[in-house]
Design a protein around this motif. Structure first.
Motif, short mmCIF file in Angstrom:
data_model
loop_
_atom_site.label_atom_id
_atom_site.label_comp_id
_atom_site.label_asym_id
_atom_site.label_seq_id
_atom_site.Cartn_x
_atom_site.Cartn_y
_atom_site.Cartn_z
N LYS A 178 38.58 -68.64 38.45
CA LYS A 178 39.93 -69.10 38.81
C LYS A 178 40.90 -67.93 39.00
CE LYS A 178 43.78 -71.72 36.84
NZ LYS A 178 44.22 -72.54 35.69
N VAL A 179 41.66 -68.00 40.11
CA VAL A 179 42.79 -67.10 40.36
C VAL A 179 43.94 -67.97 40.85
CG1 VAL A 179 41.46 -65.02 40.86
CG2 VAL A 179 41.97 -66.63 42.70
N GLU A 180 45.17 -67.51 40.68
CA GLU A 180 46.29 -68.32 41.13
C GLU A 180 47.46 -67.44 41.56
OE1 GLU A 180 48.79 -69.75 37.32
OE2 GLU A 180 46.72 -70.49 37.34
N THR A 181 48.29 -67.99 42.42
CA THR A 181 49.48 -67.29 42.93
C THR A 181 50.63 -67.43 41.94
OG1 THR A 181 50.44 -69.20 44.05
CG2 THR A 181 48.78 -67.95 45.25
N HIS A 182 51.72 -66.76 42.23
CA HIS A 182 52.95 -66.96 41.48
C HIS A 182 53.61 -68.26 41.95
CE1 HIS A 182 53.88 -64.69 45.16
NE2 HIS A 182 55.06 -65.29 45.16
N VAL A 183 54.59 -68.73 41.21
CA VAL A 183 55.29 -69.98 41.52
C VAL A 183 56.48 -69.68 42.43
CG1 VAL A 183 56.62 -71.90 40.54
CG2 VAL A 183 54.62 -71.01 39.31
N LYS A 184 56.66 -70.52 43.45
CA LYS A 184 57.83 -70.43 44.34
C LYS A 184 58.76 -71.60 44.01
CE LYS A 184 58.27 -68.04 47.50
NZ LYS A 184 58.92 -66.73 47.69
N SER A 185 59.84 -71.32 43.33
CA SER A 185 60.71 -72.37 42.82
C SER A 185 61.50 -73.05 43.94
CB SER A 185 61.69 -71.78 41.79
OG SER A 185 60.98 -71.25 40.68
N GLY A 186 61.50 -74.38 43.92
CA GLY A 186 62.32 -75.17 44.83
C GLY A 186 62.05 -74.94 46.29
N ASP A 187 60.77 -74.73 46.69
CA ASP A 187 60.44 -74.36 48.06
C ASP A 187 59.35 -75.28 48.59
OD1 ASP A 187 60.05 -73.10 50.46
OD2 ASP A 187 59.99 -71.07 49.63
N LEU A 188 59.66 -76.02 49.67
CA LEU A 188 58.68 -76.91 50.28
C LEU A 188 57.89 -76.23 51.39
CD1 LEU A 188 60.77 -80.22 50.45
CD2 LEU A 188 59.27 -79.40 48.63
N ASN A 189 58.30 -75.02 51.77
CA ASN A 189 57.57 -74.21 52.76
C ASN A 189 57.38 -72.80 52.19
OD1 ASN A 189 57.63 -76.23 55.00
ND2 ASN A 189 59.83 -75.90 54.82
N PRO A 190 56.67 -72.70 51.07
CA PRO A 190 56.61 -71.42 50.35
C PRO A 190 55.77 -70.36 51.05
CG PRO A 190 55.12 -73.02 49.37
CD PRO A 190 55.89 -73.75 50.43
N VAL A 191 56.16 -69.11 50.85
CA VAL A 191 55.40 -67.96 51.34
C VAL A 191 54.96 -67.14 50.13
CG1 VAL A 191 55.44 -65.87 52.75
CG2 VAL A 191 56.72 -67.90 53.48
N TRP A 192 53.66 -66.97 49.95
CA TRP A 192 53.15 -66.21 48.82
C TRP A 192 52.63 -64.84 49.25
CZ3 TRP A 192 51.54 -71.48 49.14
CH2 TRP A 192 52.10 -72.32 48.18
N ASN A 193 51.81 -64.80 50.29
CA ASN A 193 51.15 -63.56 50.73
C ASN A 193 50.44 -62.89 49.57
OD1 ASN A 193 51.79 -63.68 53.48
ND2 ASN A 193 53.81 -62.75 53.15
N CYS A 194 49.68 -63.70 48.83
CA CYS A 194 48.91 -63.18 47.69
C CYS A 194 47.45 -62.98 48.09
CB CYS A 194 48.99 -64.15 46.52
SG CYS A 194 50.61 -64.25 45.73
N GLU A 195 46.85 -61.92 47.57
CA GLU A 195 45.46 -61.60 47.90
C GLU A 195 44.70 -61.35 46.59
OE1 GLU A 195 43.23 -59.06 51.37
OE2 GLU A 195 45.05 -58.25 50.49
N PHE A 196 43.52 -61.96 46.46
CA PHE A 196 42.73 -61.85 45.24
C PHE A 196 41.27 -61.63 45.57
CE2 PHE A 196 45.97 -65.15 44.58
CZ PHE A 196 46.70 -64.62 43.53
N GLU A 197 40.55 -60.97 44.65
CA GLU A 197 39.09 -61.02 44.67
C GLU A 197 38.69 -62.10 43.69
OE1 GLU A 197 35.28 -58.27 43.47
OE2 GLU A 197 36.89 -57.35 44.65
N VAL A 198 37.82 -63.02 44.13
CA VAL A 198 37.39 -64.13 43.28
C VAL A 198 36.38 -63.61 42.27
CG1 VAL A 198 36.34 -66.43 43.24
CG2 VAL A 198 37.79 -65.75 45.17
N PRO A 199 36.72 -63.60 40.96
CA PRO A 199 35.80 -63.01 39.97
C PRO A 199 34.54 -63.86 39.78
CG PRO A 199 37.66 -64.10 38.88
CD PRO A 199 37.95 -64.12 40.36
N GLY A 200 33.41 -63.20 39.74
CA GLY A 200 32.16 -63.89 39.44
C GLY A 200 31.66 -64.80 40.54
N TYR A 201 32.15 -64.60 41.76
CA TYR A 201 31.70 -65.46 42.86
C TYR A 201 30.26 -65.12 43.23
CZ TYR A 201 31.19 -67.67 47.37
OH TYR A 201 30.72 -68.44 48.42
N LYS A 202 29.44 -66.18 43.41
CA LYS A 202 28.06 -66.00 43.81
C LYS A 202 27.84 -66.58 45.20
CE LYS A 202 26.05 -65.82 39.21
NZ LYS A 202 25.04 -66.37 38.26
#
Length: 787
Positions: free
Chosen positions: A99-123
């Motif tokens: 599991k990975v997750e982005t930060h929270v965008k408060s009060g936004d129905l069209n949020p922009v995160w632009n977050c990038e992750f490596e999925v740990p333990g993915y097979k």
């Protein structure tokens, strides 16, 4: 499994899993894995791609997998206060350690995160689930879910917008990128249905033009094509059997062959082929295929079908068959095809042009594919309520294919309109009008229930085509009962300036509005109205304010009542043109001469960018002038009402820059945007929508046509200064239904400094608004077709 089936239990597991994990360790994750089916249902918003059962099993091994979560569009309001605080969780189903997750965008129905992750333990071979959740101190709410089967990204990666499920009535989208086996995100061209290659002679290829598409039938060693293939990535290599859509902008068999023979350099548009297997349930029936083949060759080409063919909607025209039930070579395959009546089903291995999102359900393979891709277009419905097409024009002699194009070759606002049709349950295929294929184009259009025309005025002629011929084809479709938005008659009559005369007696009209079609009418009528009041003279054919003149007497010697006198030829006029707010002075005689005959010794010297001759060709050819009272409050600006059918989408107040009169874009004007419920314009809105809307089309002579799908009306305040808001009279200055643009999509059109602009460059908030407009158009279109 029996204890994990309810939604509430699943949500409690989701909330408290991190707590139990911290107390019990990772063994807790294995305990949850035994819940199998219910947890799989929880993550079951699956993208329809190749079934996992068709993939070669891969030994599970840990691999580096990167995901990027860019933004979401159109999330619902989950909180009591009318907002959401969204974030995204990504993991392998039933495997919390990934599991990975982005930060929270408060009060936004069209949020922009632009977050990038490596999925740990993915097979390798594991699926991914993306959940958009609403952060809440007490609980959480699901805003949308999508599951990616491993088969959808393990070979090439994934990059695009996806429609979320479990969204409780809303239709939100999530922009996701997943890395491929190289660790990089897929390039746009890898998903394109065509690509362009610039080559020099000798090309070292031979073409087969026996059918409607030109096919590569031989590639010789040492030619520029062979050299290109030795260095190009696989998806950009030219293969045997690929189709040549154009060479140096030339389209059609004869033009392509000629360009190949004569040009020293060749810019080739290649439409690659893909191989697939098709099963046809014959159930003891003949196949009903018309074929093209040579018994000594390894393939058969389908030319067409009989109406009762069981292969319809399975095989396609121009499919190249190279195996039937495992039998190869043309002669043997034909013998096998003749056995169809003895069989319940048959299996075909075929090669066909690479599909794209708008390639079906209606067969459009006989038309040249102009667009490079359909980036942003939603998948077509499996069982559409109606089949529609959106028609565009690509101007081959202009940069980017015209000033309204994205880098894909589509109009910059095509995608939200087409998606609106799709969201309403209809299919919407994107096609281009090519003058060399006029007759074929018309036959293809006859297969649709409705055509949305998005060809900017003048572009068909600029591409060497004939607008009158195109309009004739659209009129023929209307006679067949096929809806055309807008039809040529609606576009001409509603867009003509004399429409203002026809609605003069409505609440939104101005009673002293006149139209002139001949020189004598204009000279006599204008001299009489000009002597009484300042006027606005509008030509019929111009755009962006060209040929629209605000006219005043220099001596200000107006008569006290209409008809008391007429101007003489030598009175001097002060003229301001709306396209750029420039001013010039001319006599009445010079102005009349310029409007009728253009620049000559009698009309004097003009600084206008236009050429006059506004009555040229007479009424039948659109030659006309409209004479309307000048409303001094134009300096306060005009209102543009953006309409989807009979519904108001929004209002734009366009105020000219100081000292100007016209608020045309590019003149320094200031635009202010209002919602459709704006109270200060309520009187106009009521007059327009409630009192006059049903009368507009009959007044113009279009009682048999529906209101346009996407159109605008510009209004001018005709009231004296100081009039109360509720008493103001706003009058129509212009109707426009000729390829009206969606301004929220302007970031998607190409310019010299943005040559690769496309749908994904539109900011999320603007894209959400464009989606709202497109969805409303789709609803209106569906309602009109149902009627």
């Amino acid at each position: 499994q029996a204890h994990c089936g309810s939604r509430l239990q699943q949500e409690l597991l989701h909330v408290f899993a991190p707590v139990f994990r911290s107390l019990l360790g990772w063994a807790f994750c294995d305990m949850f894995s035994c819940c199998g089916a219910p947890m799989e249902e929880f993550d079951a918003a699956v993208i329809p791609v190749v079934s996992k059962t068709t993939c070669t099993p891969v030994p599970p091994q840990t691999v580096a997998l990167t995901v990027k979560i860019s933004y979401a569009l159109g999330l619902r309001k989950a909180d009591f206060m009318g907002k959401s605080d969204p974030y995204v969780v990504v993991q392998v189903p039933n495997k919390m350690q990934t599991k990975v997750e982005t930060h929270v965008k408060s009060g936004d129905l069209n949020p922009v995160w632009n977050c990038e992750f490596e999925v740990p333990g993915y097979k390798q071979g594991e699926d991914l689930v993306f959940k958009v959740l609403d952060k809440d101190p007490v609980s959480f709410d699901i805003l949308g879910v999508i599951t990616f089967p491993a088969t959808s990204f393990q070979e090439t990666g994934f990059d695009g917008e996806v429609l979320l499920e479990e969204a409780k009535g809303s239709k939100p989208y999530l922009k996701v990128s997943i890395s491929g086996p190289t660790g990089k995100y897929p390039q746009e061209m890898a998903a394109a249905s065509t690509f362009v290659v610039a080559l020099t002679k000798p090309l070292g290829i031979e073409l087969d033009a026996t059918l409607s598409l030109v096919k590569v039938c031989k590639i010789a060693e040492g030619g520029s094509v062979s050299k290109h293939n030795s260095t190009a990535p696989q998806h950009l290599q030219i293969q045997l059997g690929d189709y040549v859509a154009a060479i140096n902008g030339c389209i059609g068999k004869e033009a392509i062959k000629k360009a190949m023979e004569e040009a020293s350099n060749a810019e080739m548009v290649i439409r690659p082929c893909v191989q697939t297997t098709v099963k046809v349930d014959t159930k003891g029936r003949a196949l009903g295929l018309y074929l093209n083949y040579n018994e000594t060759q390894p393939e058969i080409t389908i030319k067409s079908f009989k109406p009762d063919s069981p292969a319809l909607n399975k095989l396609q025209p121009l499919d190249r068959i190279f195996a039937v039930d495992g039998v190869e070579q043309a002669k043997a395959m034909v013998d096998q095809l003749k056995r169809a009546q003895d069989l319940q089903s048959m299996s075909f291995k075929v090669k066909r042009a690479k599909p794209f999102p708008s390639s079906g359900p209606v067969d459009i393979s006989s038309l040249t594919r102009i667009a490079k891709d359909d980036r942003g277009l939603l998948p077509q419905p499996i069982n559409p309520i109606s089949a529609t097409a959106l028609v565009q024009i690509y101007v081959r002699g202009q940069p980017f294919g015209g000033s309204d194009k994205s880098s894909s070759g589509h109009r910059y606002d095509t995608i939200p309109i087409a998606n609106g049709m799709i969201n309403a349950g209809m299919s919407c295929q994107l096609i281009h009008y090519v003058k060399e294929e006029h007759d074929t184009f018309l036959e293809v259009c006859k297969q649709f229930k409705a055509i949305v025309v998005r060809c900017n005025p003048g572009q068909i002629k600029a591409d060497g085509g004939d607008q009158v011929k195109f309009d004739g084809a659209m009129r023929e479709l209307r006679k067949l009962g096929i809806q055309v938005w807008p039809s040529p008659d609606v576009m001409e009559q509603m867009g003509a300036k004399d429409a203002l005369v026809k609605v003069a007696n409505l609440n939104i009209g101005l009673e002293d509005t006149l139209a002139y079609y001949t020189e004598n009418e204009f000279a006599a009528g204008f001299k009489k109205t000009m002597a009484f009041q300042p006027r606005v003279i509008k030509q019929n054919r111009g755009s962006s304010g060209e040929g629209i003149w605000i006219v005043k007497l220099k001596q200000n010697n107006y008569c006290s009542s209409y008809g008391k006198r007429s101007c003489d030829n030598q009175e001097v006029l002060i003229l301001m043109e709306a396209n750029d707010n420039h001013a010039e002075e001319h006599t009445v005689a010079e102005f009349v001469e310029f409007c009728v005959n253009g620049r000559n010794t009698k009309s004097g010297t003009w600084t206008s960018q236009g050429d006059g001759k506004y009555l040229e060709g007479g009424k039948a050819a659109g030659g006309q002038l409209v004479d309307q009272r000048f409303c001094p409050r134009i300096v306060e600006g005009e209102l543009r009402y953006n309409m989807a059918g009979d519904s108001l989408v929004g209002i734009i107040h366009k105020k000219p820059k100081l000292g100007g009169i016209s608020a045309v874009s590019g003149t320094g004007s200031i635009y202010t945007f209002y919602g459709p419920e704006e109270i200060k314009f309520q009187n106009l809105t009521d007059n327009f929508l409630k009192r006059d809307m049903a009368k507009i089309m009959p007044s113009i002579g279009l009682e048999r046509e529906p209101i346009p799908l996407w159109w605008t009306t510009d209004f001018i305040n005709a009231s004296p200064p100081g009039t109360k808001l509720e008493d103001e009279k706003w009058i129509v200055g212009e109707f426009n239904c000729s390829c009206v643009g969606i301004s929220k999509c302007l970031a998607a059109y190409c310019k010299d400094d943005t040559p690769t602009a496309n749908f994904c460059d539109i900011p999320p908030d603007d894209r959400a608004e464009a989606k709202r407009m497109g969805d409303l158009m789709g609803q209106k279109a569906l309602k009109i077709l149902a009627q």
